[in-house]
Design a protein around this motif. Structure first.
Motif, PDB file in Angstrom:
ATOM      1  N   PHE A  14       1.112  -1.264  -0.022  1.00 12.00           N
ATOM      2  CA  PHE A  14      -0.208   0.113  -0.269  1.00 12.00           C
ATOM      3  C   PHE A  14       0.840   1.194   0.037  1.00 12.00           C
ATOM      4  O   PHE A  14       1.636   1.434   0.863  1.00 12.00           O
ATOM      5  CB  PHE A  14      -0.835  -0.095   1.319  1.00 12.00           C
ATOM      6  CG  PHE A  14      -1.706  -1.056   1.107  1.00 12.00           C
ATOM      7  CD1 PHE A  14      -2.943  -1.119   0.210  1.00 12.00           C
ATOM      8  CD2 PHE A  14      -1.776  -2.022   2.150  1.00 12.00           C
ATOM      9  CE1 PHE A  14      -3.870  -2.113   0.171  1.00 12.00           C
ATOM     10  CE2 PHE A  14      -2.758  -3.119   2.214  1.00 12.00           C
ATOM     11  CZ  PHE A  14      -3.724  -3.301   1.115  1.00 12.00           C
ATOM     12  N   ARG A  17       4.702   1.134   1.499  1.00 15.83           N
ATOM     13  CA  ARG A  17       4.874   0.084   2.497  1.00 15.83           C
ATOM     14  C   ARG A  17       4.536  -1.210   1.912  1.00 15.83           C
ATOM     15  O   ARG A  17       3.301  -1.550   1.641  1.00 15.83           O
ATOM     16  CB  ARG A  17       3.924   0.432   3.573  1.00 15.83           C
ATOM     17  CG  ARG A  17       3.795  -0.448   4.734  1.00 15.83           C
ATOM     18  CD  ARG A  17       3.252   0.206   5.753  1.00 15.83           C
ATOM     19  NE  ARG A  17       3.283  -1.125   6.874  1.00 15.83           N
ATOM     20  CZ  ARG A  17       1.982  -1.371   7.482  1.00 15.83           C
ATOM     21  NH1 ARG A  17       0.950  -0.648   7.040  1.00 15.83           N
ATOM     22  NH2 ARG A  17       2.300  -2.278   8.391  1.00 15.83           N
ATOM     23  N   ASN A  39      -0.353  -6.529  14.849  1.00 19.47           N
ATOM     24  CA  ASN A  39      -1.450  -5.458  14.261  1.00 19.47           C
ATOM     25  C   ASN A  39      -0.766  -4.885  12.977  1.00 19.47           C
ATOM     26  O   ASN A  39       0.408  -4.451  12.834  1.00 19.47           O
ATOM     27  CB  ASN A  39      -1.787  -4.323  15.436  1.00 19.47           C
ATOM     28  CG  ASN A  39      -2.674  -4.784  16.179  1.00 19.47           C
ATOM     29  OD1 ASN A  39      -2.583  -4.367  17.246  1.00 19.47           O
ATOM     30  ND2 ASN A  39      -3.686  -5.555  15.979  1.00 19.47           N
ATOM     31  N   GLY A  40      -1.476  -5.111  11.967  1.00 15.68           N
ATOM     32  CA  GLY A  40      -1.127  -4.053  10.755  1.00 15.68           C
ATOM     33  C   GLY A  40       0.045  -4.913   9.886  1.00 15.68           C
ATOM     34  O   GLY A  40       0.505  -4.546   9.055  1.00 15.68           O
ATOM     35  N   SER A  41       0.343  -6.133  10.043  1.00 18.34           N
ATOM     36  CA  SER A  41       1.096  -6.954   9.258  1.00 18.34           C
ATOM     37  C   SER A  41       0.559  -7.529   8.066  1.00 18.34           C
ATOM     38  O   SER A  41       1.477  -7.908   7.269  1.00 18.34           O
ATOM     39  CB  SER A  41       1.818  -8.077  10.163  1.00 18.34           C
ATOM     40  OG  SER A  41       0.826  -8.921  10.804  1.00 18.34           O
ATOM     41  N   GLY A  42      -0.611  -7.675   7.735  1.00 19.18           N
ATOM     42  CA  GLY A  42      -1.092  -8.107   6.615  1.00 19.18           C
ATOM     43  C   GLY A  42      -2.130  -9.362   6.795  1.00 19.18           C
ATOM     44  O   GLY A  42      -2.273  -9.855   5.595  1.00 19.18           O
ATOM     45  N   LYS A  43      -2.467  -9.672   8.017  1.00 16.44           N
ATOM     46  CA  LYS A  43      -3.079 -10.843   8.165  1.00 16.44           C
ATOM     47  C   LYS A  43      -4.259 -10.961   7.300  1.00 16.44           C
ATOM     48  O   LYS A  43      -4.629 -11.859   6.511  1.00 16.44           O
ATOM     49  CB  LYS A  43      -3.094 -11.352   9.429  1.00 16.44           C
ATOM     50  CG  LYS A  43      -1.858 -11.440  10.161  1.00 16.44           C
ATOM     51  CD  LYS A  43      -2.082 -12.088  11.654  1.00 16.44           C
ATOM     52  CE  LYS A  43      -2.678 -10.835  12.423  1.00 16.44           C
ATOM     53  NZ  LYS A  43      -2.095  -9.537  12.620  1.00 16.44           N
ATOM     54  N   THR A  44      -5.267  -9.978   7.712  1.00 13.06           N
ATOM     55  CA  THR A  44      -6.602  -9.989   6.981  1.00 13.06           C
ATOM     56  C   THR A  44      -6.481  -9.734   5.442  1.00 13.06           C
ATOM     57  O   THR A  44      -7.294 -10.040   4.695  1.00 13.06           O
ATOM     58  CB  THR A  44      -7.156  -8.586   7.721  1.00 13.06           C
ATOM     59  OG1 THR A  44      -7.708  -8.969   9.176  1.00 13.06           O
ATOM     60  CG2 THR A  44      -8.785  -8.326   6.894  1.00 13.06           C
ATOM     61  N   SER A  45      -5.459  -8.882   5.123  1.00 15.92           N
ATOM     62  CA  SER A  45      -5.318  -8.462   3.719  1.00 15.92           C
ATOM     63  C   SER A  45      -4.901  -9.982   3.005  1.00 15.92           C
ATOM     64  O   SER A  45      -5.364 -10.010   1.704  1.00 15.92           O
ATOM     65  CB  SER A  45      -4.020  -7.590   3.468  1.00 15.92           C
ATOM     66  OG  SER A  45      -4.357  -6.236   4.201  1.00 15.92           O
ATOM     67  N   GLN A  80     -13.586 -11.122  10.503  1.00 15.79           N
ATOM     68  CA  GLN A  80     -13.336 -10.719  11.927  1.00 15.79           C
ATOM     69  C   GLN A  80     -14.705 -10.060  12.451  1.00 15.79           C
ATOM     70  O   GLN A  80     -15.463  -9.413  11.736  1.00 15.79           O
ATOM     71  CB  GLN A  80     -12.350  -9.503  11.869  1.00 15.79           C
ATOM     72  CG  GLN A  80     -11.500  -9.370  12.994  1.00 15.79           C
ATOM     73  CD  GLN A  80     -10.109  -8.539  12.688  1.00 15.79           C
ATOM     74  OE1 GLN A  80     -10.532  -7.308  12.268  1.00 15.79           O
ATOM     75  NE2 GLN A  80      -9.212  -8.854  13.102  1.00 15.79           N
ATOM     76  N   HIS A 196      -3.881 -14.178  16.659  1.00 14.60           N
ATOM     77  CA  HIS A 196      -2.990 -13.484  17.416  1.00 14.60           C
ATOM     78  C   HIS A 196      -2.303 -14.511  18.278  1.00 14.60           C
ATOM     79  O   HIS A 196      -1.236 -14.371  18.933  1.00 14.60           O
ATOM     80  CB  HIS A 196      -3.477 -12.164  18.210  1.00 14.60           C
ATOM     81  CG  HIS A 196      -3.553 -10.918  17.487  1.00 14.60           C
ATOM     82  ND1 HIS A 196      -4.746 -10.458  16.954  1.00 14.60           N
ATOM     83  CD2 HIS A 196      -2.693 -10.214  16.735  1.00 14.60           C
ATOM     84  CE1 HIS A 196      -4.654  -9.477  16.263  1.00 14.60           C
ATOM     85  NE2 HIS A 196      -3.329  -9.214  16.335  1.00 14.60           N
TER      86      HIS A 196
HETATM   87  N1  ATP Z   1      -7.168  -0.726   0.916  1.00 12.10           N
HETATM   88  C1  ATP Z   1      -6.064  -0.243   1.779  1.00 12.10           C
HETATM   89  N2  ATP Z   1      -5.502   0.639   1.345  1.00 12.10           N
HETATM   90  C2  ATP Z   1      -4.500   1.350   2.149  1.00 12.10           C
HETATM   91  N3  ATP Z   1      -4.003   0.657   3.147  1.00 12.10           N
HETATM   92  C3  ATP Z   1      -4.359  -0.408   3.735  1.00 12.10           C
HETATM   93  C4  ATP Z   1      -5.559  -1.118   2.898  1.00 12.10           C
HETATM   94  N4  ATP Z   1      -5.960  -2.259   3.490  1.00 12.10           N
HETATM   95  C5  ATP Z   1      -5.187  -2.430   4.606  1.00 12.10           C
HETATM   96  N5  ATP Z   1      -4.171  -1.531   4.504  1.00 12.10           N
HETATM   97  C6  ATP Z   1      -3.468  -1.381   5.602  1.00 12.10           C
HETATM   98  O1  ATP Z   1      -2.410  -2.467   5.380  1.00 12.10           O
HETATM   99  C7  ATP Z   1      -2.078  -2.889   6.816  1.00 12.10           C
HETATM  100  C8  ATP Z   1      -2.404  -4.388   7.121  1.00 12.10           C
HETATM  101  O2  ATP Z   1      -3.669  -4.289   7.156  1.00 12.10           O
HETATM  102  P1  ATP Z   1      -4.434  -5.843   7.855  1.00 12.10           P
HETATM  103  O3  ATP Z   1      -5.921  -5.398   8.077  1.00 12.10           O
HETATM  104  O4  ATP Z   1      -4.094  -6.664   6.790  1.00 12.10           O
HETATM  105  O5  ATP Z   1      -3.519  -6.001   9.122  1.00 12.10           O
HETATM  106  P2  ATP Z   1      -3.773  -7.189  10.146  1.00 12.10           P
HETATM  107  O6  ATP Z   1      -2.436  -7.938  10.150  1.00 12.10           O
HETATM  108  O7  ATP Z   1      -5.189  -8.009   9.721  1.00 12.10           O
HETATM  109  O8  ATP Z   1      -3.929  -6.426  11.523  1.00 12.10           O
HETATM  110  P3  ATP Z   1      -4.755  -6.628  12.933  1.00 12.10           P
HETATM  111  O9  ATP Z   1      -4.032  -7.712  13.598  1.00 12.10           O
HETATM  112  O10 ATP Z   1      -4.826  -5.294  13.584  1.00 12.10           O
HETATM  113  O11 ATP Z   1      -6.247  -7.051  12.335  1.00 12.10           O
HETATM  114  C9  ATP Z   1      -2.597  -1.907   7.568  1.00 12.10           C
HETATM  115  O12 ATP Z   1      -1.624  -0.794   8.188  1.00 12.10           O
HETATM  116  C10 ATP Z   1      -3.802  -1.247   6.904  1.00 12.10           C
HETATM  117  O13 ATP Z   1      -3.852   0.123   7.197  1.00 12.10           O
END
Ligand code: ATP
Length: 271
Positions: A14, A17, A39-45, A80, A196
């Motif tokens: 993104f 990053r 948090n924010g490492s990209g798991k949900t993505s 989630q 987590h």
């Molecule tokens: N569509 C998008 N545009 C810009 N940034 C994004 C987008 N989707 C996710 N992000 C960013 O990518 C990073 C990873 O998000 P993600 O939700 O995958 O993290 P995560 O590992 O699931 O976090 P958590 O443990 O907090 O749920 C975050 O910093 C989020 O802000």
């Protein structure tokens, strides 16, 4: 055997990053694949890529040998947790019925078969008692158990779970983990389980994808959950301690810890 999920040279970014890149991984039928990281490492993505809701920045992804398509019946998804609005016009059993693929049964027996399937799913997650209660009146944990039943309803080839144990009490954490494990190891679905905490599912996990600081590692829990590997991923000294079959990670950098309460400061189980 065609892998259920196949990623080649996959990268997600993104802006400037990079969440992860150059990821090559195959996930097989009957494999319990946990995705861990701060948090924010990209798991949900990662899950969103498999759902076709997020484009890769580089590389390729296939599900069951085909390009990813949105709304695939091959995929069950436990999102989630977000609460249903108090006035959601559905009862508990209606939500589960939405997940049942009625087309599998002939028209004449369809309604009866769907009802039976819904009853058995409600029973599986211990939700029979509140089957007729409107969704919005149920607690977070009760709603979550229904989402699990809905995702299992179509016996998916691929089951994607985003922190499915959040807000469940210990008893229901164990029951829901066991159900997901059954779908995986007895019914041969591939399971991708974002969490987590590895400890509640440690006995079920075959392999781990650990994401941190734009880096990742894939392997068995024994290979990945070590002091050396996690210290390298976090670029900082952390200590992995194993006790009574559980994994405790000590000394995670402040920015990446999630304290449940002050007593846990500096110590995170199974992360
Ligand atoms: N569509 C998008 N545009 C810009 N940034 C994004 C987008 N989707 C996710 N992000 C960013 O990518 C990073 C990873 O998000 P993600 O939700 O995958 O993290 P995560 O590992 O699931 O976090 P958590 O443990 O907090 O749920 C975050 O910093 C989020 O802000």
């Amino acid at each position: 055997m065609t892998p259920v999920v196949s990623l080649r040279g996959a990268g997600l970014q993104f802006g400037q990053r990079a969440l992860w890149k150059d990821l090559d991984v195959d996930i097989l039928a009957g494999e319990f694949f946990a995705v861990l990281g701060p948090n924010g490492s990209g798991k949900t993505s990662f899950l969103k890529v498999l759902l076709g809701l997020q484009q890769l920045h580089s590389g390729t992804v296939t599900v069951a040998g085909h390009a990813v398509e949105r709304g695939s019946r091959k995929i069950g998804y436990i999102p989630q947790q977000k609460s249903f609005a108090p006035d959601t016009p559905l009862r508990a059993r209606d939500l589960v019925a939405l997940g049942v693929d009625g087309h599998r049964w002939g028209l004449r027996i369809k309604a009866k078969a769907v009802n039976q399937r819904v009853d058995s799913l409600l029973d599986l997650v211990g939700a029979s008692d509140y089957a007729r209660v409107p969704l919005g009146q149920l607690s977070g944990g009760e709603q979550q158990r229904l989402r699990v039943a809905q995702a299992l309803a179509a016996a998916p080839e691929l089951l994607l779970c985003d922190e499915p144990l959040l807000s469940l009490d210990l008893h229901h954490q164990q029951a829901v983990s066991a159900l997901i494990n059954q779908q995986c190891h007895e019914r041969n679905s591939a399971v991708v389980f974002v969490t987590h905490e590895i400890n509640p599912v440690i006995d079920y996990v075959d392999r781990v994808l650990y994401l941190a600081g734009g880096r990742f590692r894939v392997g068995t829990p024994e290979e990945v959950m070590t002091t050396e590997v996690l210290s390298e991923l976090y670029n900082s000294r952390v200590e992995v301690i194993r006790a009574n079959g559980r994994i405790v990670v000590v000394g995670l950098p402040d920015a990446t810890t999630h304290y449940h309460d002050d007593a846990h400061a500096g110590v995170e189980e199974g992360h």
